[in-house]
Design an enzyme around this catalytic site. Structure first.
Site, PDB file in Angstrom:
ATOM      1  N   CYS A  86      29.587  30.217  44.018  1.00 31.84           N
ATOM      2  CA  CYS A  86      30.840  29.711  44.574  1.00 31.84           C
ATOM      3  C   CYS A  86      30.874  29.947  46.078  1.00 31.84           C
ATOM      4  O   CYS A  86      30.457  30.990  46.572  1.00 31.84           O
ATOM      5  CB  CYS A  86      32.032  30.413  43.927  1.00 31.84           C
ATOM      6  SG  CYS A  86      32.502  29.737  42.344  1.00 31.84           S
ATOM      7  N   ASP A 144      44.507  44.734  29.394  1.00 28.22           N
ATOM      8  CA  ASP A 144      44.317  46.113  29.863  1.00 28.22           C
ATOM      9  C   ASP A 144      45.605  46.911  29.802  1.00 28.22           C
ATOM     10  O   ASP A 144      45.598  48.091  29.424  1.00 28.22           O
ATOM     11  CB  ASP A 144      43.782  46.098  31.289  1.00 28.22           C
ATOM     12  CG  ASP A 144      43.647  47.493  31.868  1.00 28.22           C
ATOM     13  OD1 ASP A 144      42.854  48.292  31.329  1.00 28.22           O
ATOM     14  OD2 ASP A 144      44.359  47.814  32.846  1.00 28.22           O
TER      15      ASP A 144
END
Length: 405
Positions: A86, A144
């Site tokens: 990227c 998380d």
């Protein structure tokens, strides 16, 4: 929406692979600068009680959704550090929106949160990867923040919905507007009644719902209360999933044609009267101790009290309904449904089975706690914590039995 043309393996090439088959970063120096936008989505599925914990801001790590939104924006800005080929981009827009899935959003009954990430740039290369990374990391952050109570959460349907700008112009996923939450439910009333686990007749069918008799009775502090509709208290430790289950049971009972009332124990000293900013809230803030709101078809009253209101005094007002669903009030002596899951017990060092008593008509819990309950000899009145249909059917049977007395 542009039509998606058929792929041509001879025409199309992988731009990140050179003639020798080695990966490379594509040279975009000759491409035109255009405004580019990309929208991606992702969904994280979880237990309803986990969703309730997030929405009620009871997660131990803090504000889950705020943290996930920030994480998504940060991830969009750092995408080139994560995806090898990227290009680093000077992004002009990064927005992450998170919406809870309602109880009827999916045909499988699962709930959770839907994430939409929108990214923008004015440049020479696309920004789809930034949107996809933002959606993915927002979902991962929710995982998380909540994994201590629900390790079985699933992240699904991370995908690009839309991109615009650049040489290829506009691309949109077909049916994207209907794909955000997976398959949707119909609005039909519940079809069948759920059954309690175990074999044989349900012991709760032999239960008589405690209620006031035809005479007036004495409540705390000498208050006099009237007979009221049969009441069922949904009790359990914080974050056990009471609120989510209560909402589903109320909706289910209403669909069955019962007039339902409800009482919720707030659990904290004081709360705002009505919605902040509304006239009734302003009255209370100005010093009014008893505020009434009246419209042609609804009225409500809020008042300050010197002591906690006895639930039986409150229930005396519920003479215009068929059943009252109470959230909380463990020690009020009402017929109760104990709501529990083992993950919450583990976190709190508690045993929700201790809440079972002679007034308990059902235990609504996860499979692990159900196995534990059977091992400890609990009566066969155990329902899956998500089986609002079965629990509503039980309540309906008990209400009918009470009315036949």
């Amino acid at each position: 929406m542009c039509a998606q043309s058929k792929r041509d393996a001879y025409r199309d090439t992988l731009t990140h692979v050179d003639e020798q088959g080695d990966v490379r970063m594509v040279d975009v120096s000759d491409k035109a600068v255009t405004k580019r936008i990309a929208v991606a989505e992702g969904t994280i599925l979880m237990h309803p009680e986990t969703q309730a914990m997030v929405l009620e801001d009871h997660a131990k790590k803090g504000d889950v959704l705020a943290c996930a939104r920030i994480a998504g924006v940060m991830a969009a800005k750092r995408t080139s550090d994560l995806i090898p080929m990227c290009h680093p981009l000077m992004i002009t827009k990064a927005k992450v929106e998170i919406e809870p899935l309602g109880p009827n959003a999916r045909t499988d009954g699962r709930t959770g949160f839907h994430v939409t990430a929108t990214t923008g740039v004015t440049g020479v290369t696309g920004i789809e990867m930034e949107a996809l990374t933002a959606a993915s990391v927002a979902c991962l952050t929710i995982y998380d923040m909540c994994k201590a109570v629900d390790r079985g959460m699933e992240i699904v349907n991370v995908r690009l919905l839309r991109k615009e700008g650049g040489r290829s112009g506009l691309w949109e996923r077909k049916g994207a507007e209907a794909a955000t939450c997976g398959e949707t439910r119909s609005d039909a009333a519940p079809a069948g009644e759920g059954a309690a686990r175990g074999s044989g007749a349900n012991p709760a069918d032999e239960f008589t719902v405690p209620s006031c008799d035809s005479s007036w009775v004495e409540a705390s502090a000498g208050a006099v209360v009237k007979p009221h509709a049969p009441a069922f208290a949904f009790v359990g430790y914080q974050n056990s999933g009471k609120t989510t289950l209560v909402e589903k049971v109320i909706a289910n009972l209403t669909a069955r044609g019962l007039r339902v009332g409800s009482v919720k124990h707030h659990g904290h000293a004081r709360f705002d009267i009505d919605a902040p900013g509304k006239d009734s809230w302003r009255h209370a803030r100005a010093g009014s101790r008893h505020v009434a709101i009246v419209s042609p078809d609804r009225c409500a009253e809020y008042r300050d009290t010197e002591r906690e209101q006895d639930v039986r005094e409150l229930l005396a007002h519920y003479t215009d309904v068929d059943v009252v669903i109470v959230e909380g009030y463990k020690s009020a002596g009402l017929a109760n449904v104990v709501v529990a899951r083992e993950g919450v017990d583990d976190l709190r060092g508690k045993n929700s089975l201790d809440l079972l008593d002679e007034q308990t008509v059902a235990l609504a819990c996860d499979e692990r706690l159900a196995r534990k309950a059977r091992q400890e000899g609990a009566p066969e009145i155990i329902y899956d914590i998500n089986d609002a249909n079965g629990i509503a059917a039980l309540v309906e049977r008990l209400v009918k039995k009470q009315n036949e007395r």
